[in-house]
Design an enzyme around this catalytic site. Structure first.
Site, PDB file in Angstrom:
ATOM      1  N   LYS A  57      30.803   7.893 -14.173  1.00  0.00           N
ATOM      2  CA  LYS A  57      29.422   8.228 -13.764  1.00  0.00           C
ATOM      3  C   LYS A  57      29.128   9.691 -14.054  1.00  0.00           C
ATOM      4  CE  LYS A  57      28.965   4.895 -10.040  1.00  0.00           C
ATOM      5  NZ  LYS A  57      29.237   4.605  -8.647  1.00  0.00           N
ATOM      6  N   GLN A 101      30.556   5.865  -2.924  1.00  0.00           N
ATOM      7  CA  GLN A 101      31.374   4.874  -3.622  1.00  0.00           C
ATOM      8  C   GLN A 101      32.049   3.928  -2.629  1.00  0.00           C
ATOM      9  OE1 GLN A 101      31.384   4.503  -6.877  1.00  0.00           O
ATOM     10  NE2 GLN A 101      32.935   2.909  -6.957  1.00  0.00           N
ATOM     11  N   ASP A 124      21.696   3.277  -5.618  1.00  0.00           N
ATOM     12  CA  ASP A 124      22.474   2.026  -5.679  1.00  0.00           C
ATOM     13  C   ASP A 124      21.611   0.823  -5.281  1.00  0.00           C
ATOM     14  OD1 ASP A 124      25.146   2.073  -6.516  1.00  0.00           O
ATOM     15  OD2 ASP A 124      25.864   2.917  -4.617  1.00  0.00           O
TER      16      ASP A 124
HETATM   17  N1  GUN Z   1      31.970   0.120  -6.014  1.00  0.00           N
HETATM   18  C1  GUN Z   1      31.987  -0.728  -7.077  1.00  0.00           C
HETATM   19  N2  GUN Z   1      30.766  -0.765  -7.647  1.00  0.00           N
HETATM   20  C2  GUN Z   1      29.973   0.076  -6.939  1.00  0.00           C
HETATM   21  C3  GUN Z   1      28.616   0.475  -7.053  1.00  0.00           C
HETATM   22  O1  GUN Z   1      27.852   0.036  -7.917  1.00  0.00           O
HETATM   23  N3  GUN Z   1      28.171   1.364  -6.127  1.00  0.00           N
HETATM   24  C4  GUN Z   1      28.973   1.845  -5.144  1.00  0.00           C
HETATM   25  N4  GUN Z   1      28.450   2.713  -4.271  1.00  0.00           N
HETATM   26  N5  GUN Z   1      30.242   1.497  -5.000  1.00  0.00           N
HETATM   27  C5  GUN Z   1      30.742   0.617  -5.907  1.00  0.00           C
END
Ligand code: GUN
Length: 299
Positions: A57, A101, A124
Site C-alpha cells: 500500500k 489493518q 476501507d
Molecule cells: N486485511 C486484509 N485485507 C484488508 C483490507 O482490505 N483492509 C484492512 N483494513 N485490513 C485487511
C-alpha cells in the site's frame, strides 16, 4: 469438441491503467499548487501477510504521488491506545483517509475500532455508516474487493445488464456488498443477483445458471467445470497456497475456481494470482482520492 480459449481478465494490466489515471490526476493537483492526497495505514503486531500488504500500500501510494504514512505498533498496544490513535487521525486535517489493518490482536475489539473511524476517512468502507449508505444507493466508500471486481468487469467489457449474476460467499467485505453493487440500477450493473452460501440447496445447478459467477468462498478449487455455464464470465476472489512437491517452491497458488478445467468452457476468467488481487490496493487509492476531493460526503 474444440475448446475455445477464454479472455483472461488481467488484473495487473487493469490496475496499472487505473494507477496511471490516478497519477495524472494527482500531478494536475500538484501543478495547481495543491497538496497531495494523504493515506495512512495503521498496523498492530507482526503478522507477515499484513506487513507485506501494508508495505505494498505504501509503495503504490507513493508511485502515484500520494503522501503515505504507516503507523506501526507492537502487539502489546492496548485497545484504548489504538482508539486514541484513531481519534488523532480522525482529527488530523492533513490525513484524507486511513485504514487499520486487520486482523488485530485478540485483546482488541475490531468492531469497536472500525466504528470509531470517521466515516469520511473510512477508505476501507468498513464503517456501518458507509455500509448503510451503500445499501441506500447514497454516495459511500465501497470496500476494496467488490469495487475492484466492478472495475474488472466494466473495463473488460463484460455485459452485466439483465444477466444472471451468481455470487458464492456472503462475507461483509466481499459477497454481501458485491450483491448490492451488481443489482444496482445502472449501466455498470443491473444484473439479477443470487447470493449463495453454506445453506444453499443445489449450489451446482444455481452456479451453472450464472452468466457472471463471482466466487469468494475461501475453499481451494471449489468451483468445478460442471458448475459453470458455457460462455460464463468467472471472477475468482480466492487465494490459497497448496503443497505441491512438483514445484520448485514446494507449493502452488490456486483460487476458489478449478482454473484449468473451468477455463475451457467460460468466456472470461480471472487468473490467480494476477486477477482480483492487484485491484484491491488500487480501489483503496481511488477511495483516498475521493476522500481528498470530498466526493462522498458533501458539506
Ligand atoms: N486485511 C486484509 N485485507 C484488508 C483490507 O482490505 N483492509 C484492512 N483494513 N485490513 C485487511
Amino acid at each position: 469438441m474444440e475448446t475455445k480459449k477464454p479472455i483472461l481478465i488481467d488484473g495487473r494490466i487493469i490496475a496499472k491503467e487505473i494507477k496511471k489515471e490516478l497519477a495524472q490526476e494527482v500531478s494536475a493537483l500538484l501543478d495547481g499548487g495543491k497538496r497531495p492526497p494523504h493515506l495512512v495505514a495503521v498496523i498492530v503486531g507482526e503478522d507477515g501477510a499484513s506487513l507485506s500488504y501494508v508495505a505494498s500500500k505504501e509503495k503504490q501510494s507513493r508511485e502515484i504521488g500520494f503522501t503515505s504514512s504507516v503507523y506501526r505498533f507492537p502487539e502489546t498496544l492496548t485497545e484504548a491506545e489504538l482508539l486514541k490513535t484513531v481519534d488523532f487521525l480522525n482529527e488530523d486535517p492533513e490525513v484524507d483517509g486511513f485504514i487499520v489493518q486487520l486482523p488485530l490482536p485478540k485483546h482488541i475489539d475490531e468492531q469497536k475500532i472500525i466504528e470509531r473511524i470517521n466515516p469520511r476517512k473510512d477508505v476501507d468502507g468498513f464503517h456501518p455508516t458507509n455500509g448503510g449508505r451503500m445499501m441506500y444507493n447514497m454516495p459511500s466508500f465501497v470496500p476494496a474487493t467488490p469495487m475492484g471486481i466492478m472495475n474488472l468487469l466494466n473495463r473488460s467489457g463484460v455485459e452485466t445488464v439483465g444477466k444472471n449474476c451468481v455470487i458464492v460467499g456472503r462475507s461483509n467485505i466481499v459477497g454481501t456488498p458485491m450483491a448490492i453493487l451488481m443489482s444496482r440500477n445502472n449501466a455498470q450493473a443491473n444484473s439479477t443477483v443470487t447470493l449463495c452460501h453454506s445453506k444453499t440447496k443445489n449450489i451446482k445447478e444455481v452456479c451453472a445458471n450464472a452468466d457472471i459467477l463471482i466466487v469468494a468462498i475461501g475453499k481451494p478449487e471449489f468451483i468445478k467445470e460442471d458448475m459453470v455455464k458455457e460462455g460464463a464470465a468467472v471472477i475468482d476472489v480466492g487465494i490459497h497456497r497448496i503443497d505441491d512437491s512438483t514445484k520448485e517452491k514446494g507449493y502452488r497458488i490456486v483460487g476458489d475456481v478449478d482454473f484449468e478445467n473451468v477455463s475451457k468452457k467460460c468466456s472470461y476468467i480471472t487468473p490467480v494470482p494476477g486477477g482480483v488481487g492487484p485491484m484491491t490496493i488500487v480501489s483503496l487509492l481511488q477511495n483516498t482520492l475521493k476522500a481528498y476531493k470530498n466526493e462522498i460526503y458533501i458539506d
